[in-house]
Design an enzyme around this catalytic site. Structure first.
Site, PDB file in Angstrom:
ATOM      1  N   GLY A 153      -9.932  10.247   4.255  1.00  0.00           N
ATOM      2  CA  GLY A 153      -9.209   9.140   4.881  1.00  0.00           C
ATOM      3  C   GLY A 153      -8.069   9.650   5.743  1.00  0.00           C
ATOM      4  NE  ARG A 180     -10.343   5.301   1.696  1.00  0.00           N
ATOM      5  CZ  ARG A 180      -9.545   6.339   1.444  1.00  0.00           C
ATOM      6  NH1 ARG A 180     -10.055   7.550   1.455  1.00  0.00           N
ATOM      7  NH2 ARG A 180      -8.280   6.149   1.182  1.00  0.00           N
ATOM      8  CG  ASP A 192      -3.179  10.064  -3.817  1.00  0.00           C
ATOM      9  OD1 ASP A 192      -3.654   8.928  -3.596  1.00  0.00           O
ATOM     10  OD2 ASP A 192      -2.898  10.868  -2.908  1.00  0.00           O
TER      11      ASP A 192
HETATM   12  C1  S3P Z   1      -2.028  10.412   2.222  1.00  0.00           C
HETATM   13  C2  S3P Z   1      -1.474   9.185   1.992  1.00  0.00           C
HETATM   14  C3  S3P Z   1      -1.883   8.307   0.888  1.00  0.00           C
HETATM   15  C4  S3P Z   1      -2.685   9.057  -0.178  1.00  0.00           C
HETATM   16  C5  S3P Z   1      -3.725   9.957   0.430  1.00  0.00           C
HETATM   17  C6  S3P Z   1      -3.090  10.962   1.365  1.00  0.00           C
HETATM   18  C7  S3P Z   1      -1.541  11.204   3.380  1.00  0.00           C
HETATM   19  O1  S3P Z   1      -2.674   7.262   1.400  1.00  0.00           O
HETATM   20  O2  S3P Z   1      -3.296   8.145  -1.072  1.00  0.00           O
HETATM   21  O3  S3P Z   1      -4.413  10.656  -0.604  1.00  0.00           O
HETATM   22  O4  S3P Z   1      -1.816  12.410   3.437  1.00  0.00           O
HETATM   23  O5  S3P Z   1      -0.868  10.624   4.245  1.00  0.00           O
HETATM   24  P1  S3P Z   1      -2.010   5.940   2.045  1.00  0.00           P
HETATM   25  O6  S3P Z   1      -0.990   6.397   2.988  1.00  0.00           O
HETATM   26  O7  S3P Z   1      -3.124   5.204   2.705  1.00  0.00           O
HETATM   27  O8  S3P Z   1      -1.453   5.188   0.894  1.00  0.00           O
END
Ligand code: S3P
Length: 431
Positions: free
Chosen positions: A96, A124, A317
């Site tokens: 993501g 997602r 997380d």
């Molecule tokens: C992350 C932000 C978080 C986290 C993901 C990594 C990042 O997600 O859950 O594992 O590296 O910016 P969200 O910003 O969508 O909450």
């Protein structure tokens, strides 16, 4: 081709020292920033997890020379304004962070790009990033009216926006800031609850000027990043599994060196302390771009707690492994304000509750979290990872305290963030 892992540890204690692999969020950003900056960027302590390798692969397709030797990475970039238009689709795998941050970066180029990932990425939500980027003038198309991958980006001229975040998300904030690099004017992002700030810190490390105060980030467009060296600390989200293991497996003492303890990530340390864990945090270098510490955890009696509000983005997380911790704590632990869990690699509320119930835990799902009554003895069962690395590792740590065999389907996904996870379990068992 997924295989089943059978784990029967007979309550053996965990003792010794490990160095957890590099931080996933910081590793992604180091490759992105090193590819944006013209010249040579070097990275040490890089995470060789599948997610970060997906990020490297995407930038190679944009014409950036990236060499990996062990956990050292060397980037020779022509600079963002000289990237090549890729002839292939950029494949972001399970990541993501890659997909969302790249969307911000690519929006301000002159290139046409297409991004897609695995089945989980295909579910997602991408509108949370694409919508503010469109307000900046980005041209993004995607499946189901721009909601899901595959995503197509036609790079265009961008203008700065002043954006108030509807959900706490470092990925959304970072995508907007990265688009802001090539936008005309000052990009402003307002957060009600502060999310991880690795992007802001790294922009400074690469020579940019960025103002951060009271949940408001302001960033002037048109700045050039300067290539540099990035030292990636150990990932607190990976350390979390062994912090919990050390706290709940009788007779354990685990030391982890060089763990990143950025306050926007370190919520789990506060929760462990509140629950009565025997934890010591020895700060190493507070002046580094990202602060680090040596963490020592020993087994202790634990009490329940309530986890809610501003701390949630600082431990989002870690909630799967905190749920396991709570099954061993005296009293009722309540986790709320965590509906974001539903849109992670899998629906982590459903996955955690379903799998821990199979082990005999007294846990129920709520709309925005879970309620756990403890302590309960956990027994064996056959579990599923849902292709989610953090659910797979939670299940494996549960096997350390279960009264009988735990089998887990599809543990390959653990390589997304912690390829040496089972080696570290073995190291600590054999001490
Ligand atoms: C992350 C932000 C978080 C986290 C993901 C990594 C990042 O997600 O859950 O594992 O590296 O910016 P969200 O910003 O969508 O909450």
């Amino acid at each position: 081709m997924s295989s089943t892992t059978s784990l029967d540890y007979n309550n053996a204690s965990l003792n010794g020292t490990i160095t957890v692999p590099g931080d996933k969020s910081i590793s992604h950003r180091s490759v992105m920033f090193g590819s944006i900056a013209q010249g040579k960027t070097t990275i040490s302590g890089f995470l060789l997890g599948e997610d970060c390798l997906s990020t490297i692969d995407c930038f190679r397709k944009l014409g950036v020379d990236i060499q990996v030797e062990g956990t050292n990475v060397t980037i020779l970039s022509p600079g963002m304004d000289n990237w090549e238009e890729p002839k292939e689709v950029l494949y972001t795998g399970n990541s993501g962070t890659t997909t969302r941050l790249m969307l911000g970066i690519l929006s301000g180029t002159t290139l046409h790009t297409i991004m897609t990932g695995d089945a989980s990425i295909g579910r997602r939500p991408m509108r949370r990033v694409a919508d503010p980027l469109r307000l900046m003038g980005a041209k993004i198309a995607g499946r189901e009216n721009g909601q899901f991958t595959p995503l197509a980006v036609q790079g265009s001229k961008l203008k700065a926006i002043d954006y108030t975040m509807p959900v706490a998300s470092a990925q959304v904030k970072s995508a907007i800031l990265l688009a802001g690099l090539r936008a005309e004017g000052t990009t402003i992002v307002r957060e009600k609850e502060v999310s991880r700030d690795h992007t802001e810190r790294m922009l400074k490390q690469f020579g940019a000027t960025i103002e951060v105060a009271d949940g408001v980030v302001a960033f002037e467009g048109g700045q050039q990043l300067q290539a540099t060296h990035v030292n990636v600390p150990g990932d607190i989200s990976s350390a979390a599994f062994f912090l919990v293991a050390g706290a709940i497996v009788p007779g354990s003492e685990i030391v982890m060196e060089n763990v990143g303890v950025n306050p926007t990530r370190a919520g789990i340390l506060e929760v462990l302390e509140k629950m009565g864990a025997d934890l010591s945090v020895a700060l190493a270098d507070e002046t580094a771009a990202e602060p680090t510490a040596t963490l020592t955890i020993r087994t202790s009696n634990l009490k329940a707690t309530i986890i809610e509000g501003e701390i949630i983005p600082r431990l989002i997380d870690e909630i799967p492994i905190i749920a396991l911790l709570a099954t061993q704590a005296e009293g009722t632990t309540i986790i709320r304000d965590a509906e974001e869990l539903k849109v992670k690699e899998t629906d982590r509320i459903t996955a955690v509750v379903t799998e821990l119930q199979k082990l005999g835990a007294d846990i129920e799902a709520t709309e925005d979290g879970m309620i756990i009554h403890g302590p309960t003895k956990l027994h064996g069962a056959r579990l599923k990872s849902y292709g989610d690395h953090r659910i797979g590792m939670m299940s494996a740590i549960a096997a350390l305290i279960s009264t009988s065999l735990i089998e887990i389907d599809d543990t390959e996904c653990i390589a997304v963030s912690y390829p040496t996870f089972f080696e570290h379990v073995e190291t600590l068992l054999n001490k």
